[in-house]
Design an enzyme around this catalytic site. Structure first.
Site, PDB file in Angstrom:
ATOM      1  N   CYS A 211     -15.452   0.300  -3.774  1.00 45.55           N
ATOM      2  CA  CYS A 211     -16.682   0.342  -2.979  1.00 45.55           C
ATOM      3  C   CYS A 211     -17.461   1.597  -3.371  1.00 45.55           C
ATOM      4  CB  CYS A 211     -16.390   0.299  -1.479  1.00 45.55           C
ATOM      5  SG  CYS A 211     -15.215   1.547  -0.895  1.00 45.55           S
TER       6      CYS A 211
ATOM      7  N   ASP B 231      -7.771  -2.947  -5.069  1.00 44.71           N
ATOM      8  CA  ASP B 231      -8.913  -2.436  -4.302  1.00 44.71           C
ATOM      9  C   ASP B 231      -8.733  -0.926  -4.288  1.00 44.71           C
ATOM     10  OD1 ASP B 231     -11.017  -1.958  -2.635  1.00 44.71           O
ATOM     11  OD2 ASP B 231     -10.329  -3.233  -0.998  1.00 44.71           O
TER      12      ASP B 231
ATOM     13  N   ASP C 125       0.863  -1.181   0.000  1.00 43.82           N
ATOM     14  CA  ASP C 125       0.000   0.000   0.000  1.00 43.82           C
ATOM     15  C   ASP C 125       0.898   1.229   0.000  1.00 43.82           C
ATOM     16  OD1 ASP C 125      -3.194   0.473   0.690  1.00 43.82           O
ATOM     17  OD2 ASP C 125      -1.922   2.177   1.229  1.00 43.82           O
TER      18      ASP C 125
END
Length: 434
Positions: free
Chosen positions: A359, A306, A263
């Site tokens: 999302c 993601d 990340d």
């Protein structure tokens, strides 16, 4: 605290959120620190009022004729606690901490207002500027889909199959009325809270401490399953964050192969170490953001993105975010999504897969990003897989429980609270020719 004090506190927090445009979680935390006499039950009840008011800010404002903090707080109590006006007035009577009741004309308007006469964006409880984007993403039923983002969410858990099975965890969580999820095979659900209730703190349970389960929305679990991660594969979780999907993938892969968790933000990544240890996940290698990962280029069976996004699919849990979201913020997220997809492509081996997850329910962040990626990487062998067929094979009894959209010879899917019963998620899978 009595109801009057709780309502007054909620109005204070709502005023703070509006005036300073700050995250509601921070405002509630600061209020609690400044009012240490308030017990956990009080704080939970105040939080319920605040979150309900923010979830339905526009529809409550329409019904009250006022979007001010006091009007929204009263609306949230009347609606969220299912109280009649006279009942609320009686509950506040004699409470010196209670705010003054609204006038009869206002509470009468609240009870008699017809939301069907309101503009679509009001019925959907979203800002005006985002309405057209949601309509483009979700089609004719977009108002009902968006309105479902204004309901209270359940608490979803994922069983860690490296240490337990679902029956064992459901039994351990029986005091909380936990049940097996509808769709995710390792999912467990504790229903949305009602009235002034609160979700249990499952992280203090022995099963959580032993690594039997993790908190993870059912939609996120399904996205991990759709990636098709298999035992023995080489996988890169490029936007691992706190590691929720890395943990799910590790269990899917039965602790074999290798997962590389990375990340760009070390603060987001920090919790992964403790979570991996608790879960017993031994096939995950965590990469520092400064680490050179050139050695992984062109070698991954699966690269999972993601992606950073507006989070519109999680507005049930973070309703304040929809009122802070701006067109500039959306544009910035789109730039970040394109950049991370371009980076991810470098790691996918010939014959490998690239999974793209958000999302968000905004098409600009979803299908449009995949289409743009294919244009930028024409000739590199990437093609959109038929994710709708994958969903049907994985969940043959729930074929109609997601939105399937054809794209570039394949298909992509969107999960929504109304249709799937999960947070809002978009999933696309790209396959690279061998």
């Amino acid at each position: 605290m009595r109801l009057g004090g709780r309502l007054a506190a909620a109005i204070e927090v709502l005023s703070d959120v509006e005036a300073r445009r700050r995250p509601v979680a921070d405002a509630l935390k600061d209020w609690g620190l400044a009012h240490r006499f308030a017990g956990s039950g009080d704080r939970a009840a105040i939080g319920n009022i605040v979150y309900d008011a923010l979830r339905k800010k526009r529809s409550y404002g329409f019904r009250m004729g006022d979007e001010g903090a006091a009007a929204l707080g009263f609306a949230a109590v009347l609606d969220g606690l299912g109280m009649e006006t006279a009942e609320l007035a009686a509950a506040l009577d004699g409470d010196r901490f209670a705010p003054a009741m609204p006038g009869d004309d206002q509470v009468g308007r609240f009870g008699g207002a017809d939301l069907s006469e309101a503009p679509d964006a009001v019925r959907a409880d979203v800002p005006d500027w985002i309405a057209a984007r949601l309509e483009a993403s979700l089609g004719d039923g977009w108002v009902e889909e968006a309105a479902a983002l204004s309901t209270r969410p359940p608490l979803d858990l994922r069983v860690n199959t490296l240490k337990a099975d679902r029956d064992k965890v459901v039994k351990a969580l029986a005091p909380f009325d936990a049940t097996a999820s509808d769709l995710a095979p390792e999912g467990i659900r504790i229903a949305a809270i009602e009235g002034a209730g609160r979700h249990p703190n499952v992280q203090v349970e022995a099963g959580f401490q032993k690594g039997w389960f993790e908190v993870q929305d059912e939609g996120s679990q399904l996205a991990a399953l759709l990636s098709g991660a298999a035992p023995g594969e080489q996988v890169l979780d490029l936007c691992a964050g706190a590691g929720g999907k890395s943990l799910a993938l590790a269990a899917m892969m039965e602790n074999t192969g290798q997962i590389h968790a990375a990340d760009s933000d070390r603060h987001r990544l920090a919790p992964i170490h403790e979570r991996l240890a608790r879960a017993g996940s031994r096939n995950v290698q965590v990469h520092d953001p400064r680490e050179d990962m050139a050695g992984l280029i062109g070698s991954m069976d699966l690269t999972l993105v993601d992606a950073p996004c507006t989070g519109s699919g999680t507005w049930r849990r973070r309703p304040d975010a929809k009122w802070r979201l701006s067109e500039n913020a959306l544009a910035k997220r789109i730039e970040e999504q394109d950049a991370v997809l371009d980076r991810a492509a470098r790691f996918v081996r010939p014959g490998g897969r690239l999974a793209y997850v958000t999302c968000s329910l905004i098409a600009d962040e979803n299908a449009a990003r995949i289409a743009a990626f294919l244009e930028r990487h024409a000739g590199e062998g990437f093609a959109v897989a038929d994710t709708g067929a994958r969903w049907a094979a994985m969940l043959p009894e729930a074929i109609e429980r997601c939105r399937v959209r054809d794209l570039a010879g394949g298909s992509v899917i969107t999960m929504t609270p109304k249709l799937t019963g999960t947070d809002g998620f978009f999933f696309a899978l790209l396959e690279r020719a061998g």
